[in-house]
Design an enzyme around this catalytic site. Structure first.
Site, mmCIF file in Angstrom:
data_model
loop_
_atom_site.group_PDB
_atom_site.id
_atom_site.type_symbol
_atom_site.label_atom_id
_atom_site.label_comp_id
_atom_site.label_asym_id
_atom_site.label_seq_id
_atom_site.Cartn_x
_atom_site.Cartn_y
_atom_site.Cartn_z
ATOM 1 N N HIS A 1 -18.256 -57.473 26.425
ATOM 2 C CA HIS A 1 -17.691 -58.200 25.284
ATOM 3 C C HIS A 1 -18.438 -57.767 24.032
ATOM 4 O O HIS A 1 -19.658 -57.914 23.939
ATOM 5 C CB HIS A 1 -17.805 -59.709 25.476
ATOM 6 C CG HIS A 1 -17.194 -60.493 24.354
ATOM 7 N ND1 HIS A 1 -15.862 -60.891 24.358
ATOM 8 C CD2 HIS A 1 -17.722 -60.947 23.194
ATOM 9 C CE1 HIS A 1 -15.606 -61.549 23.237
ATOM 10 N NE2 HIS A 1 -16.715 -61.599 22.528
ATOM 11 N N CYS A 2 -17.705 -57.227 23.069
ATOM 12 C CA CYS A 2 -18.301 -56.760 21.820
ATOM 13 C C CYS A 2 -18.222 -57.879 20.787
ATOM 14 O O CYS A 2 -17.134 -58.299 20.389
ATOM 15 C CB CYS A 2 -17.574 -55.506 21.322
ATOM 16 S SG CYS A 2 -18.181 -54.906 19.726
ATOM 17 N N PHE A 3 -19.379 -58.344 20.320
ATOM 18 C CA PHE A 3 -19.400 -59.434 19.349
ATOM 19 C C PHE A 3 -18.988 -58.956 17.959
ATOM 20 O O PHE A 3 -18.479 -59.735 17.158
ATOM 21 C CB PHE A 3 -20.793 -60.061 19.296
ATOM 22 C CG PHE A 3 -21.138 -60.850 20.519
ATOM 23 C CD1 PHE A 3 -20.673 -62.136 20.683
ATOM 24 C CD2 PHE A 3 -21.924 -60.293 21.522
ATOM 25 C CE1 PHE A 3 -20.985 -62.873 21.818
ATOM 26 C CE2 PHE A 3 -22.240 -61.025 22.661
ATOM 27 C CZ PHE A 3 -21.766 -62.311 22.809
ATOM 28 N N GLY B 1 -15.446 -59.132 18.173
ATOM 29 C CA GLY B 1 -14.982 -60.418 18.688
ATOM 30 C C GLY B 1 -13.959 -60.265 19.783
ATOM 31 O O GLY B 1 -13.057 -61.091 19.926
#
Length: 275
Positions: free
Chosen positions: A122-124, A127
């Site tokens: 999951h890439c913050f 998002g």
């Protein structure tokens, strides 16, 4: 979980702010300063060449950033009978099997609230989850972001070199630039704009190195036919030639994807079920 959800909002805002500041500095400060060199011809002016290169890198970085969000992994849970209860949810969170379906290597993301095929991470900063559908755009985003940061770093160093009449021929000059600049700033010998550019130099260096390292790490996993989630969970993947692994992610139009942001249309998960 609350901290992760907050980070999922703050990180994209941080990236967009850094991108906006970089664009403003390049267009209104670095590039105009290059036009002041009288020794260059108008046609082959470094300002025009640098401006064209920066716009190319920025367009690819932002274009792939948008495509990463637009082509988010499909929620497999919508078309499957997952059942109810904590045990079923735990099976999805474990990611080792998918109850009620024949699709392995799935993962349920708590932040996105979706079940994705070949989940990587999951890439913050986007998002969004990174999976099979948007992996190529994510790698291109990391690549062009690192190149844009390198371009801004070189342009910023040229601007500081001319503004402060200093040379960066000695590598120690860059390492000692920040502490010397801080002391000069508080003593009133350095302008606020120049101090801000110096701080951005180190920020571009950090972001560029981080994106470049992450891009190289992802390419190594792709050559092995693995994802970060599979490595973290110790899952065994079917060995395939590295050329097939590359084509599985980048498709046949890989050269076009290097030049302009395009969608990865050849990533239908139903054609790539793992046995």
């Amino acid at each position: 979980m609350l901290v992760l959800r907050l980070l999922n909002v703050v990180a994209p805002a941080y990236f967009l702010c850094i991108s906006l500041v970089t664009f403003v500095l390049q267009i209104f400060l670095f590039i105009p300063s290059m036009f002041r060199d009288p020794s260059t011809t108008p046609l082959l002016s470094p300002a025009l060449l640098h401006g064209a290169l920066f716009l190319f890198l920025s367009a690819n970085a932002l274009g792939n950033y948008i495509l990463v969000i637009q082509s988010s992994p499909e929620d497999l849970g919508k078309g499957l009978n997952l059942g109810e209860g904590d045990e079923v949810v735990a099976d999805w969170l474990d990611g080792s099997r998918s109850p009620g379906s024949a699709l392995p290597s799935t993962h349920f993301c708590r932040l996105c609230a979706r079940v994705t095929q070949r989940h990587d991470h999951h890439c913050f900063f986007t998002g969004n989850c990174i999976g099979r559908r948007n992996m190529r755009n994510f790698i291109m985003f990391c690549l062009y972001t690192s190149l844009a940061c390198l371009d801004s770093l070189v342009a910023g160093m040229a601007y500081i070199s001319a503004a402060l009449s200093m040379s960066f021929a000695n590598p120690l000059a860059f390492l000692t630039l920040l502490p010397h600049s801080i002391s000069q700033f508080f003593s009133g010998a350095l302008l606020s704009s120049e101090m801000f550019v110096i701080l951005m130099l180190y920020l571009w260096l950090g972001i560029g190195l981080a994106c470049a390292g992450f891009c190289c790490h992802q390419m190594l996993l792709i050559l092995r036919g693995q994802t970060r989630y599979q490595v973290r969970k110790g899952m065994v993947v079917r060995a395939r030639p590295w050329r097939e692994n590359l084509q599985d992610v980048f498709g046949k139009r890989w050269l076009l994807g290097l030049l302009i942001p395009v969608l990865n249309v050849g990533s239908d998960y139903r054609r790539h079920k793992e046995k």
